[in-house]
Write an enzyme that holds these catalytic residues in place. Structure first.
Site, mmCIF file in Angstrom:
data_model
loop_
_atom_site.group_PDB
_atom_site.id
_atom_site.type_symbol
_atom_site.label_atom_id
_atom_site.label_comp_id
_atom_site.label_asym_id
_atom_site.label_seq_id
_atom_site.Cartn_x
_atom_site.Cartn_y
_atom_site.Cartn_z
ATOM 1 N N SER A 292 -7.575 92.545 -9.834
ATOM 2 C CA SER A 292 -6.876 91.253 -9.139
ATOM 3 C C SER A 292 -7.986 90.662 -8.289
ATOM 4 C CB SER A 292 -5.815 91.732 -8.378
ATOM 5 O OG SER A 292 -5.130 90.383 -7.692
ATOM 6 N N ASP A 293 -8.034 89.383 -8.240
ATOM 7 C CA ASP A 293 -8.738 88.664 -7.222
ATOM 8 C C ASP A 293 -7.990 88.849 -5.867
ATOM 9 O OD1 ASP A 293 -10.366 86.848 -6.024
ATOM 10 O OD2 ASP A 293 -9.397 85.211 -6.320
ATOM 11 N N LYS A 294 -8.449 88.574 -4.600
ATOM 12 C CA LYS A 294 -7.811 89.004 -3.316
ATOM 13 C C LYS A 294 -7.222 87.549 -2.889
ATOM 14 C CE LYS A 294 -10.480 88.711 0.173
ATOM 15 N NZ LYS A 294 -9.966 87.820 1.164
ATOM 16 N N THR B 126 -7.297 89.006 -13.302
ATOM 17 C CA THR B 126 -6.597 88.018 -12.715
ATOM 18 C C THR B 126 -7.956 87.014 -12.253
ATOM 19 O OG1 THR B 126 -6.642 88.530 -10.293
ATOM 20 C CG2 THR B 126 -4.764 89.127 -11.643
#
Length: 915
Positions: A338-340, A649
């Site tokens: 996942s992106d942050k 993502t």
């Protein structure tokens, strides 16, 4: 190393280290002029040599070829062959029906297939714009596609960067490069030379195609255009790494190949045995009937409908599926990368800690909404007694170029997110930005510049004229000689250097370890004659007011979703363009870890690793910060090499190759770029990690329902095939004909199987570990189930046919009753594997409160009964399918014969529980 300039012009291959070159060296290499730019004649020549500044995509397959390729499936090829055999033997109606079934399946597949070129087309749009250049010493507006290496480009606030530029002049330039680098805030640019190994996100003397100028002006030399730009390299990565097959398609391919060998073997045996006592046409009919009966023609349609229903359910939970197999793939995911920013976090900077007047304060609330409190020792403060805190908050509010607005019921910042956080913290204490601006109007200011790392504003106040300053702790502290205490009075710092190191810098380090971005605030009183402010005015004599530490905080829903994923055996990894310390702090807050530890690696470290090291690090690491597009791609490939099913993502251009390579690419539907959306399999409409967890949950439920559909359909094929084979071996009349088989396998099977797609998900679906990626579609227990139910179906078909033919001598009646008896048994079997009856019982007991979807199963059963009435009583159907009408007693007979399935299915459910 810089190449030697060719005598006939610039070489096609450009250096990769423009950020390491002196401005003069870059100008000399590109044969341009810093004052006049290129000549129009030279620009035209270079346009011919280098081509237009646009991305070129690989030409896709024509639509007709894509459609024909849908037939390139083993089971469909066999059906096409069976239809051809029937046509050659003169049974054109049978052949037409068989070919109609295969064409329908091909159309379904064709509709599902997405256009691979659309992502590249979206990428091309990302850098198409008009731009200002200097040619022949004059400013011109030209289309970005006309730019060439050596062009001198002017940038201003609001411009899109049209090509890769080496900046040569900069004035307060800030560029939003988040789409390319993943950096969450705009990057301050300068012209200083950098080291060769400087990561892409930190190359401050470069501006890259697709970036957006948020503040300031600059001039730069074009060093790369079109496919040679960083964005262009991403497009090439996307073309080289095509979409992978999903776990579902791989399992279906394996199942199809195994099933194909069995079908061909049985069909050949049936034909050879049939020739020993039948003529050629009858032997062919037996072989074709067995082939058609053994192939589950309705399965592709049922799978499509089941996945489509999963798509609908996911859409209700903010997940839009672009490619149907992605529904099931989500359910088998073992890793979510996942992106942050915006996915795990709120994408709203929030002050969470303040140090002022020698005290530490905690700030509650999330985002730009002025809702929350300022606490000290977990108790609300009395602002009147906290003069030092007041001054710190006022400084952050006045030394500020941004403001907050409420749009669609949500507070947003107009300007810099960091400044928005300072405004919000002051509002939580009751201050009004507009009221203070009227009471203490700004007279002059020094805008923030990366060279100085601070901003200053001069204000006229009731207490005289005051300069407020905010900036990095390092830049502010060295200019401070006084400290404001809690009572609001300035006190001399007896030992400035010792105080900084032992007190304030300790507070800075505490905030930094928490992942907070720290700003220091100060002020200075000046004479009433002063109307401007300059750098020299604040070189010394500042009064230190305090520190404000801010962060883009984790979403509460995302934190819960991360925990749910980890409980379900799914690893969560953070891959971000942000700094490692910040990312690691967010990961700790959210509980993202591997065996209790939060290992973090930077892009620079990943670049030094070979494939084997990277695979190990990808598996053990939790946070990957400052990563380049190729490194994101390598991380996904490394995880896949370890057998992981990867969901990835992303929202930027830089994420597109990794999104395309991942087993399931997830783009942000709100803030995401069109490039990322086109490359992805799924879009999140709320950009929230919690929606990923919800989609995984739905994906697992879809897979369960798919399995039910498979082991509901296949026993019919098994029973039919056993019947045909045994009848041939015993030299008996066929109990069922090829067209009747197609009726059962297509119309009846779809009508009765589709309701299984509406089955509710089990309560413990997210408490179970992910399925093993190599788990076969049909496990040994499922095969036992299919064989057991197939045996019952064979007994019903063969037994009823033999009995009715023996007692009546009517072949058509015998076949009709055999098929209707089979359907009666299937209805009881459908009820045995459905959750309908258990849920109804639980509903009456009050055990569950969910709505039970009675209409789906009910409509399926009613639809199947209506179809069989048509099958038996419509004259045209009687003629085409060789069936006969039944009387009431014969219908009851069929129902009675199928009823033992209740006991049979109960025994089978003990061997292989359906839920």
């Amino acid at each position: 190393m810089v190449q030697t300039i060719s005598s006939v012009g610039l070489p096609q291959e450009q250096p990769k280290v423009w950020h390491t070159l002196e401005t003069a060296t870059a100008i000399a290499y590109l044969e341009t002029d810093l004052e006049k730019g290129l000549s129009s004649v030279e620009a035209k020549r270079r346009l011919t040599d280098f081509g237009a500044n646009e991305l070129t995509a690989k030409k896709g397959k024509p639509w007709w070829l894509k459609f024909l390729l849908q037939f390139n499936q083993p089971l469909l090829i066999i059906l096409l062959g069976a239809g051809l055999v029937k046509a050659i033997s003169g049974s054109f109606v049978n052949a037409g029906v068989i070919w109609g079934v295969t064409t329908t399946n091909a159309i379904i597949g064709f509709i599902q297939e997405s256009k691979a070129e659309s992502a590249i087309a979206a990428l091309a749009k990302a850098i198409t714009t008009e731009t200002t250049v200097i040619r022949d010493g004059k400013k011109l507006r030209v289309q970005s596609r006309e730019l060439v290496p050596g062009d001198l480009v002017m940038l201003a606030s609001g411009d899109k960067v049209p090509a890769d530029l080496r900046l040569v002049q900069v004035r307060n330039l800030q560029v939003d490069e988040s789409a390319l680098t993943g950096e969450s805030v705009a990057v301050e640019k300068n012209t200083q030379i950098l080291k060769a190994d400087t990561p892409l996100a930190e190359r401050k003397n470069m501006a890259y195609a697709g970036g957006f100028v948020t503040f300031g002006q600059a001039m730069g030399i074009v060093v790369a255009t079109g496919n040679a730009t960083e964005t262009g390299r991403i497009s090439q990565l996307m073309e080289r790494h095509t979409d992978l097959s999903t776990p579902l398609t791989r399992k279906f391919d394996k199942f199809s190949q195994s099933w194909l060998r069995v079908v061909l073997g049985l069909a050949t045996l049936t034909f050879v045995v049939g020739l020993s006592y039948r003529d050629l046409q009858d032997a062919l009919e037996a072989a074709v009937t067995l082939t058609v009966s053994a192939i589950p023609e309705g399965l592709p349609a049922v799978v499509t409908v089941t996945l489509a229903i999963g798509v609908s359910r996911m859409a209700q939970r903010h997940a839009i599926i672009r490619k149907l197999p992605a529904v099931e793939t989500l359910g088998s995911a073992t890793v979510v990368c996942s992106d942050k920013t915006g996915t795990l976090t709120e994408n709203q900077m929030t002050v969470q800690a303040i140090y002022a007047g020698g005290h530490q304060y905690e700030v509650t609330g999330v985002g730009y909404a002025p809702e929350g409190e300022i606490l000290v020792n977990d108790q609300p403060i009395s602002l009147n007694s906290e003069k030092g805190l007041q001054e710190c908050l006022i400084a952050g509010l006045l030394c500020n170029d941004s403001h907050l607005e409420k749009k669609n019921g949500k507070w947003v910042v107009v300007g810099d997110p960091t400044e928005g956080a300072l405004i919000t913290s002051a509002k939580k204490a009751g201050f009004s930005q507009s009221a203070l601006a009227n009471e203490m109007p700004r007279l002059d200011g020094i805008p923030f510049e990366s060279e100085f790392q601070y901003m200053a504003t001069l204000h006229e106040t009731p207490r005289g004229k005051i300069i407020y300053v905010k900036g990095s702790a390092e830049a502010i502290l060295k200019r401070c000689t006084l400290l404001l205490s809690t009572d609001g009075q300035p006190h001399p710092i007896d030992c400035v250097e010792t105080f900084r190191q032992t007190t304030i810098e300790r507070e800075v380090n505490i905030m930094a370890r928490q992942g907070l971005r720290v700003l220091a605030l100060a002020k200075k009183s000046v004479s009433n004659d002063q109307i401007t402010v300059d750098h020299g005015d604040i070189d010394t004599g500042l009064i230190f007011l305090g520190l404000q530490g801010m962060i883009d905080p984790p979403r509460e829903s995302a934190t819960k979703a991360v925990q749910a994923c980890q409980e379900a055996g799914i690893q969560v990894k953070m891959i971000t363009g942000d700094h490692a310390v910040t990312a690691q702090a967010i990961a700790r807050r959210m509980g993202i870890n591997k065996n209790g530890s939060v290992l973090a690696f930077t892009g620079a470290e990943l670049a030094q690793m070979d494939k084997q090291e990277l695979a190990h690090v990808a598996e053990e690491g939790v946070v990957f910060a400052r990563v380049a597009p190729e490194q994101k791609l390598r991380l996904v490939e490394a995880l896949q090499s370890k057998g992981e099913i990867v969901a990835m993502t992303g929202d930027g251009v830089n994420d597109a190759p990794a999104l395309k390579q991942a087993d399931i690419g997830i783009a942000m539907g709100g803030a995401g770029t069109e490039v990322a959306k086109e490359a992805a399999d799924m879009l999140l409409t709320d950009d929230n990690f919690a929606s990923i967890e919800a989609a995984v949950e739905e994906g697992r439920a879809v897979y369960k329902n798919l399995l039910k559909a498979i082991y509901f359909i296949l026993p019919v094929n098994g029973g039919e095939s056993m019947t045909i084979l045994l009848s041939t071996l015993l030299s008996r009349e066929l109990p069922i004909l090829s067209l009747q088989v197609l009726w059962l396998n297509m119309l009846n099977s779809i009508t009765m199987t589709v309701p299984l797609a509406f089955e509710p998900k089990a309560k413990n679906v997210m408490k179970q570990p992910p399925r093993h990626p190599n788990e076969p579609l049909l496990s040994s227990s499922r095969m036992k189930r299919i064989l057991a139910i197939s045996l019952f179906n064979w007994i019903v078909i063969f037994g009823v046919f033999e009995y009715i033919e023996y007692t009546t001598g009517n072949l058509n009646l015998a076949r009709t009753m055999a098929i209707n008896s089979l359907i009666a048994g299937r209805i009881f079997y459908l009820l045995s594997i459905s959750q309908l009856i258990p849920n109804l019982i639980a509903k009456m007991d009050g055990t569950i409160e969910e709505n039970v979807d009675i209409p789906a199963i009910g409509f399926g059963i009613v639809g199947a009964i209506i179809l069989q009435i048509i099958f038996a009583h419509v004259p045209l159907i009687n003629q085409v399918f060789e069936t006969a009408p039944l009387n009431f007693q014969q219908w009851l007979f069929c129902l009675a014969v199928g009823s033992p399935m209740i006991i049979w299915a109960a025994v089978v459910n003990k061997i292989d529980p359906p839920n």
